[in-house]
Design a protein around this motif. Sequence first.
Motif: not given
Length: 328
Positions: A45-52, A68-73
């Motif tokens: 989560q911290e390294e790749y800025s993933l949503d918890p 699902e389409d998120w902002d960065d991935y």
Amino acid sequence: MINYWIQEDNQFVKISKEELSQISEGKRLWVDARRVSQEELAALQEEYSLDPELLMDVMDQDELSRIEDWDDYVLAILRLPVFTPNSEVAYTTAPVGAIIFPDKIITICWTDCEVLKDLSANRIKGLSLMDFPAFLIRILARSDIMFLRYLKEISRRVTSIQGELHEQIENAELIQLLNLEKSLTYFTTSLKANQLLLEKIRRTRILRLDSDDQEWLDDVEIDNRQAMEMADTYSAITTGVMDAFANVISNNMNVIMKKLTVISLVLMIISGITSYWGMNVRLPWTKSDNWTGFICITALCAISATVAYIVMNLKPVKKVKKAKRKKK
């Protein structure tokens, strides 16, 4: 456990985390996270800025397939078959989250499965990290193959248990049939969820598919439908087998109750006699020195035993109608 893979000469090569900075430009990365702990999830989560919340959904054992389409991935959750030999329900399914970045793909699963093992062991030909949509579709294609393989194993196991139940009905075999029926239910639910995922991939433009990817997607849908039909068929067969043996157990219980009823009726005659002569009633043959009383009692016991034997072994008479000859 988190492993890092790159592809060289169409083969996956494992690298350490320290070597990530040495990856040449243009190389794509596969982050393989299986049986992850809470510390490893926090590190991802911290390294790749993933949503918890995303990670919570992936780790949920009952999460259904979706994309699902998120902002960065892009997030895609798949349902893959899992075989655990030592578990009570050996054949189950597990969600696998595929998080697609422009230059990397992360797969997260709370357990391990044969599909991910095949990916890392280079058992899937034509797999390339340069095409992430094709990579995702190949995972689904491999999962359909494993679904079909496990379904055949379940069918063979049901046939084996059915043969054992023909010899002697035991609770252990019935429980095994129940667990196999649970596995078929899990498979059917997961296959239907994957089918909805395939349809959504086709309808939406979340993943950009070329002509080859579209052909692969068609083949995967055919295999997925075939697996769904097989799961439904085997589930109906297993349910029919369990119902049949339930009727057999009920029939055996009726036969036992019939025998016990006959025995109780015979004992009622004896108890009635002893109850009557147990009161203040003068007993017969008390002043007689002959064997009249003994002979009468023995004859009554023999008659009662004979009647009980005949009733217990009495079979219903079937009326057979004679076929009439047709006049020529």
